[in-house]
Structure formats: C-alpha cells, structure tokens
Design an enzyme around this catalytic site. Structure first.
Site, mmCIF file in Angstrom:
data_model
loop_
_atom_site.group_PDB
_atom_site.id
_atom_site.type_symbol
_atom_site.label_atom_id
_atom_site.label_comp_id
_atom_site.label_asym_id
_atom_site.label_seq_id
_atom_site.Cartn_x
_atom_site.Cartn_y
_atom_site.Cartn_z
ATOM 1 N N GLN B 212 0.873 -1.173 0.000
ATOM 2 C CA GLN B 212 0.000 0.000 0.000
ATOM 3 C C GLN B 212 0.906 1.218 0.000
ATOM 4 O O GLN B 212 1.371 1.664 1.040
ATOM 5 C CB GLN B 212 -0.919 -0.046 1.221
ATOM 6 C CG GLN B 212 -1.724 -1.341 1.317
ATOM 7 C CD GLN B 212 -2.801 -1.464 0.242
ATOM 8 O OE1 GLN B 212 -3.609 -0.556 0.064
ATOM 9 N NE2 GLN B 212 -2.805 -2.565 -0.501
ATOM 10 N N ARG B 232 -4.255 4.346 4.195
ATOM 11 C CA ARG B 232 -3.542 4.915 3.063
ATOM 12 C C ARG B 232 -3.956 4.203 1.778
ATOM 13 O O ARG B 232 -4.440 3.069 1.789
ATOM 14 C CB ARG B 232 -2.037 4.826 3.262
ATOM 15 C CG ARG B 232 -1.477 3.438 3.231
ATOM 16 C CD ARG B 232 -0.043 3.337 3.819
ATOM 17 N NE ARG B 232 0.900 4.252 3.237
ATOM 18 C CZ ARG B 232 1.386 5.323 3.887
ATOM 19 N NH1 ARG B 232 1.026 5.582 5.132
ATOM 20 N NH2 ARG B 232 2.245 6.120 3.308
ATOM 21 N N ALA B 253 -11.589 3.066 4.125
ATOM 22 C CA ALA B 253 -10.646 2.143 3.479
ATOM 23 C C ALA B 253 -9.762 2.856 2.473
ATOM 24 O O ALA B 253 -9.952 4.044 2.180
ATOM 25 C CB ALA B 253 -11.422 1.024 2.802
ATOM 26 N N HIS B 254 -8.822 2.097 1.905
ATOM 27 C CA HIS B 254 -7.859 2.680 0.972
ATOM 28 C C HIS B 254 -8.538 3.226 -0.282
ATOM 29 O O HIS B 254 -9.478 2.655 -0.794
ATOM 30 C CB HIS B 254 -6.752 1.701 0.586
ATOM 31 C CG HIS B 254 -7.185 0.355 0.129
ATOM 32 N ND1 HIS B 254 -6.290 -0.601 -0.284
ATOM 33 C CD2 HIS B 254 -8.408 -0.233 0.051
ATOM 34 C CE1 HIS B 254 -6.947 -1.693 -0.613
ATOM 35 N NE2 HIS B 254 -8.215 -1.504 -0.414
ATOM 36 N N ASN B 255 -8.009 4.355 -0.726
ATOM 37 C CA ASN B 255 -8.447 4.995 -1.972
ATOM 38 C C ASN B 255 -9.858 5.571 -1.936
ATOM 39 O O ASN B 255 -10.387 5.984 -2.960
ATOM 40 C CB ASN B 255 -8.324 4.020 -3.158
ATOM 41 C CG ASN B 255 -6.882 3.712 -3.471
ATOM 42 O OD1 ASN B 255 -6.304 2.803 -2.891
ATOM 43 N ND2 ASN B 255 -6.283 4.486 -4.339
#
Lengths: 351, 351, 351
Positions: B212, B232, B253-255
């Site tokens: 990540q 991240r 969560a990511h993104n």
C-alpha cells in the site's frame, strides 16, 4: 507457594475427596484438565459428558479417563458429586470457588507500587499509596490518582482528571481532561475516555464545531474494553453507572447515561443523550438511537438497533427493534414468503 | 476574568435585559441553569417548557422558577423573547452566540507553545511558531508541523508527514509516513491515519500482501473521532475533503475519496475506492460498499448499507439500501405480514 | 538506484518492448501512468478501455494517448499484449511482477536495526539480530523478540510475550502479557492483542469478573488491522491461524480459533469460543455468534450475522444468516410485497 488438594481445599474452606497430597499449581478448563491443574464444573453431568480433547491445548493434556487421583489435578464440583478416580473439591458455588482458586494460583503481571523513572508526571499531581506508574505513561498537571491504582505504559491522563483507588489503566489508554474515574475500575488498552462528543451545527453548508465542555464520570467497578470510546458531554456529564461492563470497540456518545450493572457486548454503540435504566444487556454489534429513555432490565439481541422508547424488562431484536417474539415471527413469515406467493398464485388460477 | 451580564453582552455585541451586574463565569445547558451559568434557547417556548431537573447534575442546580435576576445566570435567547425574572441576552442566532460565550468562559487544557523535554523529535523536522509538542510524543524524521499546531502526549508522527497550522492531534494518535494533514484539523485520541489498506491477492490458497504505497490527505477543518482509522491508498491518495467531521470508531478504506463537508456518525465504514460527493450524511453504524460513486447530499439512515450507485440528494435506509420511503413501506408490510397470511387463509377457505 | 525499462525487465527476468532506456523510478496505477511510472494490467483490454483521468492525482498525470515510449513509464502486461507507442514488460502474472517491481521502486520507512535511546527495555529481554525498537516503545521484562523484527514508537509489549522474526509492530500497538506472536506478522497501529476476554457472572444482580488467564497465539504471516482487538482466552488460547488477514476495527473474542488463511473485512467481529475452518471470508461489518463451529471456505456477505453452525463451502447473508440465494430471494419477495398485497386485495374483491 504450591498447593496440594488438601491445602487448597482448606484455603477455600471446602471439603475434598481423593489424594490429599496431589500437587496443584495452575488453573485450567475441565476439557483440558492435566497434572497440577484445577478445573471446575457447575453440573455433575459434565463429568461424564466431557468434550473430546481437540489437540489445540498443550501437550500435557490428557483424556479425563487417563487422570488418576495420584497426580491428576482436581475439579471443583457441586457438593453432590462423587467420582471413583478423580480428585474433587466440593463446593456450593463451583464457579465462584474456582475464581478464588484462580486468585491463588494465577499470577498477573507485577505491580511495582512505584513510579518508573521513564514515566512523565506533571505538576500538582496527587498520587496515593502504592501507586504503580509504568514507563512512558504521561500524567499531565493537576491529576489525582488513588491508592494502589496502576497506570500502565503509554497511558495518558490529561489535566484535572481524578482516578480512584485500586483502578487499573492498561497501556495506551487516553483519559482526557477533568474526567472522574472511580474505584476498582479497569480500562483496557487503547480505550479513550472523554474525547469530544460529535456536535456540529451548519451555517451555509459548512459544519461548525459545538464545543464539548462537559466531562465523563465512570463510577466504581466499571470495566471498559479495549479500543472503546466514551465521549465527554457537551455540557455536564456522560455517566457510566456502577458495575457496568463494556466490551471492546464500544462507542458511548456525549451525554449518555448508562444505569448501573449494564453488560454491553463488543462493537455496540449508544447515541447522544440517551439514558438507560439498570441492568441493560446489549448483544454484540447492537445500538440505541439518540435521545431515548430506556427502562430497567432491557435486553437487546445481537445486531439490534433500538429506535424508540423501550420499557422495563423488554427483550428486543431487529432494526428497527421489536419485541423478540414479534421479530422472530416476522423472520419466520419472511422465510415462508415464497410459499405465500404460491398460495396466492393458486387462488388466482382457480375461479 | 469574570464577566457580568453587561460585560458579556457587550463583548457579544448584543442587547440584554435583567441585572446588568449578575456575575457570569461558566456555560451550561438550559435544563441545569445555575448561578453564574450562561445557557441558551433556540425557541422562546423552551422557557416555559423546560425539562424537569433530573438530579444527575451537580447540587448547584435549581428549578428554573427559583432563579431570579439577582444571581441567576443568563440565557441567550431569540430576539423576541422576554421574561419577568430571568437575565436574558437577545440574539439573532442564540446557538452561535452561546458558542462565542463558550470561547470566553470555558478553558480547554493549556497549550505550552513549546516542545516538552520528554518529547522525541527526529532529524530534519520543520516546526512552525508556537507549536506545542507534549511529553512522550514521537516525531520521526522529515516531518513538517505548521504554526500553533498541538501534538499531545504519546502521539506518533511517522517520517515525511506534513501537518498544517492550528491543528490539534490528541494523545496516542498515529499518523503514518508521508501523509498530509491540513490546517485547523482535529484528530482525536487513538485514531490512526495512513495504516496499510486491506489489499491481498491469493496464489494457491495463500493470501499475499499487495503493498500500500499511497498516502492519506486530510484537508482543512476536518475532525476525526477517537479510535477511527483512515487507511492509506494502494496507489496515490485516500482523501478526506474539507470540513468533513467523522465520529468515533469509523473506518475509511484505501483509496476512498470523501467529498467536502461530510458528517459521519460513529462506527460507520466506507469500503475501498468508493468516492462520495459533498455533504454526505451517514447515520451511526452505517456503511458504503467498495468501488461505488455516491452523489452529493446523500443521507444514510442509521445502520444502512449502500450497495449500489446512489444519486444526488437521495435518502436511503436498510441493507441493501433503498430509498427511505420504500424501506419504511417494506417495514410496515413486514409488520402486517401475519394479517396478510390470515387474509389468504380466509380466501382459501371460501369457495 | 534508478531503473530503465531494460534494467527493470532484466531484474524481473521478463521480456519487454519499447524504449530500453526509458527511466523508471516509481510505481503507479494504470489510470495515472506518468513519466517514470510503472503500472500493470491483468487484461489486455484494459489498455483500450482506460478510465478517464479524474484530476485527483498529481499534475504529472497524462492521458494515456499522450504517453510515448520516449519517457512514458512502463506497463507490466499479460504476455499476449502489444502496443505501438507504450513501453511494455511482458509477464505471465502481471500483478505479482508489479508487486516485485514495487519492492524495487518503493521505499517504506527506514528500519534502523537498533534500539533507540528513548526506548524503554525491561529486564531479561532477549532481542535477536537487527531488531529495530523505536523511540518511546516499551518492552516489559521477560519479552523475547526475533531477528529483524521492528517495534515502532509507542508500542507496548507486556511481560513474558514472545514475538517472532521479521515481524512489524506499528506505533501505539499493545500486546499484553504471555502472548505469542509468530514470524512475518504485521500488527497495525493502535491494535490490542491479549486484552481480557469479556467474562462475567452475576450474583445478586452484580456483575463479577471471571479472570481471563489464557493467552493469544498469532501464527505466522498474519496481518492485524489498525485498532483491531484480539482478546486473550479465559483459559488456554485464542488462536489466529497462519496467513490470516484482519482488516481494521475487528473484534475477536476470548477463546476464538480462526483457521488458516482467513480474510476478514473491517468492523467485523467473532464472539467467544467460536472456531472456524480455513479460508473464512467475512465481508465488512459482519459477525459470527459465540460457541459455533464454522466449516472451511465459508463466506459471509457484508453485514451478515451467522447465528448457527455453518458447513464447509457455504456462502451466507443476512441476519440471521441464510444461504445467499435464500437471502436474495427473500429480499426480492420483500421488495414485491406491495404487489402481493394488491393481488390479495383483488382476490378479495372478486367473488
């Protein structure tokens, strides 16, 4: 100091049967009773109906049939119980006596009774007798800590907070300013007491902060689980009543008042300004909406969300919450909906 | 510096009625107005319809009928309000003026404006003016911290992260490497910004890690609740838009990209790569599935799970989410299912 | 050490096409491929069907049509792919080779391989080779830490705990006494391993604590998300199997046993003494009741609550959980309930 069957039974003020000299040095579960272990059962039938050992426990584990009175640990049993080959301690409350045995045989981490040189302690901090403050704990100014209380590494207590006696604060807990924590309280690692409540107002589409000027009061004998968050009040107090036990990752919002002796399972939440009576029981991942009055002895099934006033003694389930019987019936009706559709189809065909 | 009714009203640039010399030294809620207190109401009717005091507040509390202009605190009220015995401050926006009064009368913990000798600060750290870094905070190398920002005890800022001005990082917060935190941001105790997103791929039944490598960007005026986690990105950025307010124990969560001015209540979550428009409102314990586009001004009822694209202005409820009216109707139909079954039974019987 | 298309392809032992000297210095997503970037696709069709750039990425981003082989980064593609203007690296497993490229081009925070002078390390601590312990980490007495393991700032490891090799403990993690953490484990910031399980018994309406004397065993290659809590057993062990990956804010109760290779999405929970087979997959905000046996390869849809024994290979949804097909059909029937009511009304009218 190791025990024998006789010395442990004597210490517990209980009768025993079996080998008086059998050495006992640790506690265990009945399904993994081993040499030196002390287990318990609440019901004599458990002796004849033991779970098959699963192999996940350590190699000292034996099948119960292999255990003899010679060296086979002991079982704290209801008074009517007898057994030809096992060492027994006879109790009118086996669970409670097993917990007493635990306090004799199990040794939690040491309490130094002193302030570690790597702790950081502010000004005007009042510290009672035999207080333990471990490395890297931070006590801000004007904090009061009662006798025998333990503050573990990395815990942070902000200014003006008072902590009672015989309380145990685990690592990396944060307690914000001016809060009041009672006696014999346990706060598990990573929990946060006294963060700002979630209060905002909008002006022209922008969220503006409402200062959260109140505090949190945690009364005596409360336990707060790891990672749980108890927010400070907007004004006045958020209150966790005497003897309440909160599991991990629980959220208690600002101005909530939880009555005495609640049991709240993990990942549940109570929204702002809701107050509850005593003996609330919340199943896991359940919730209660804001600004509600909840009666005494209310029980929430797992994953329930209470959305309206709930009276004394109710057991509820579902989202929105309904009495458990109504919810169960609705679930059954949903499960048979396809058959209802078939019946309507048949009715439509006949004429 | 204590205020009187006159000096406080003057400071707020508002008119008042009552005893100009009444001393005012703290803020409070209307239902617990006491000597020296400053409360507010949004609606004149609240004066005649006060909740009964509950006794949970402190002993200085009086019934409103006992409060006289002589020493009875003051209430910030809408301009049309009058009252024979109470001290009033007349406002076109009582909530906002009460918050201004709060900034005068309520004193949050001190900001030292300096780096505590027990803080640990790495190399190449750029620190602005009047920055407060408390004991046991850890600033890794190559971090930048803007003017007036406060880093409380036990907070950890990993390498390469940039934090803006007038930002407040509470105890035991973790901000991972290379993240960007804006100005006037508040991050509450125990929150984690920039942990690895949950990314794995399977080969032969084994889960393997997808690195990540992205960051988190937290824009200005954001508030992140206690224990919340903002992951991240796998690549590039997870973004929390300007003015977003996140409650406790929230997972992003990511993104994920959250548009400006969201309000997200406790224990809610947004799954990977979902993006939202502005003014998202999520009730408690709600969620949004991964990889969705959510419009502007979307509102989720508590405990909702959005599982499909949702357009501007929609209010949704349930799991899977439906427009609130559809969901309410379905709930009503479920509640009357037993009667529907009865009606079908009657139809089957007649012939 | 920067790479070129040729040197990177050589390092990956893969063929390439395009400008051998194109410099490559970072990884990126295909939709934001830029100069020096290395992206990947799993399917040749992705090249012709790229998402429109959204502008949220940095200004170096170009439309793919603007990218030439001269300086335009590279894409790791399935072997059959070709393209007239793009630099390609040909792979039988583009995802896996992109991850290998990541390990060459992406640099996570440095590991000092030493103990920071501001760390606090107790007595009888056994520390392997090249171990990194950062500032303000606290290692209590009798802890063992394996080679190359990294303990970040503010992490607290309590007495008697053993941590394996090549393990990474992020800031402000707490690991309680006597736990066992394996090799190549990652525990993200703020997680808590080994807090007391939620065990109480009532006597005369008062909740009394059941001591939690067991431990947590975390096997090899496990990843635990930020803010997650894994409770210690009442007796014996809570076990997280090999290769399990847990997302953020997850709760695992006392005596749970999770089989190998589970994937558990954020905000899910497993209640006490439940055991699962291998390859459990839990969608976000899902849960499993206490004291259940769950088979291998069981999958929970997001927000599912399993309330009864579930066999190998089942995919379930809803609360209470049902096979996914049954749940989907029930949802469809609920959505058409109003029409069913209409049909019954029509039947009642005809005669």
């Amino acid at each position: 100091m190791p025990y024998t069957l006789k010395t442990l039974a004597d210490k517990l003020e209980l009768a025993y049967s079996g080998n008086a000299d059998a050495p006992l040095d640790h506690i265990c579960a009945i399904e993994s009773l081993d040499d030196g272990g002390v287990a318990f059962i609440n019901n004599p039938a458990e002796l004849s109906n033991l779970p098959t050992p699963t192999g996940v426990f350590d190699s000292r584990q034996k099948n119960i049939s292999q255990i003899s009175t010679e060296a086979g640990g002991a079982i704290i049993v209801p008074e009517a119980t007898s057994h030809p080959t096992l060492n027994l301690i006879l109790s009118d409350d086996p669970l409670q006596h097993h917990i007493k045995a635990t306090s004799l045989l199990y040794h939690p981490p040491e309490r130094s009774g002193s302030i570690h040189p790597d702790a950081s302690v502010g000004k005007n901090v009042i510290i009672g007798k035999n207080v333990t403050i471990d490395a890297r704990a931070v006590i801000y100014d004007n904090v009061t800590i009662g006798d025998q209380t333990v503050i573990r590494a990395g815990a942070v207590i902000m200014p003006g907070t008072t902590i009672g006696s015989d309380t145990l604060i685990y690592p990396n807990v944060t307690i914000r300013e001016n809060c009041q924590v009672g006696n014999q309280v346990i706060i598990h690692a990573g929990a946060v007491v006294g963060a700002d409540g979630f209060g905002f107002y909008q002006r022209e589409g922008v969220n503006l902060k409402i200062p959260q000027t109140g505090i949190v009061i945690i009364k005596d004998n409360v336990e707060i689980g790891a990672g749980s968050t108890i927010d400070r009040a907007r004004f006045h107090q958020t209150v966790i009543g005497n003897g309440c036990k909160l599991d991990n990752l629980i959220h208690v919002a600002h101005n909530v008042q939880i009555g005495d002796h609640a049991l709240i399972a993990a990942q549940s939440g109570i929204a702002g300004s809701t107050s509850t009576g005593s003996h609330l029981m919340m199943g896991g991942q359940s919730g209660i909406r804001d600004n509600l009055k909840i009666g005494n002895n209310v029980t929430l099934f797992a994953r329930t969300l209470i959305t309206s006033r709930t009276s004394d003694g109710e057991t509820v389930a579902g989202m929105p919450s309904r009495p458990i019987k109504v919810w169960r019936k609705a679930q059954a009706l949903i499960n048979s909906l396809d058959r209802l559709v078939e019946r309507v189809k048949r009715l439509e065909k006949r004429e």
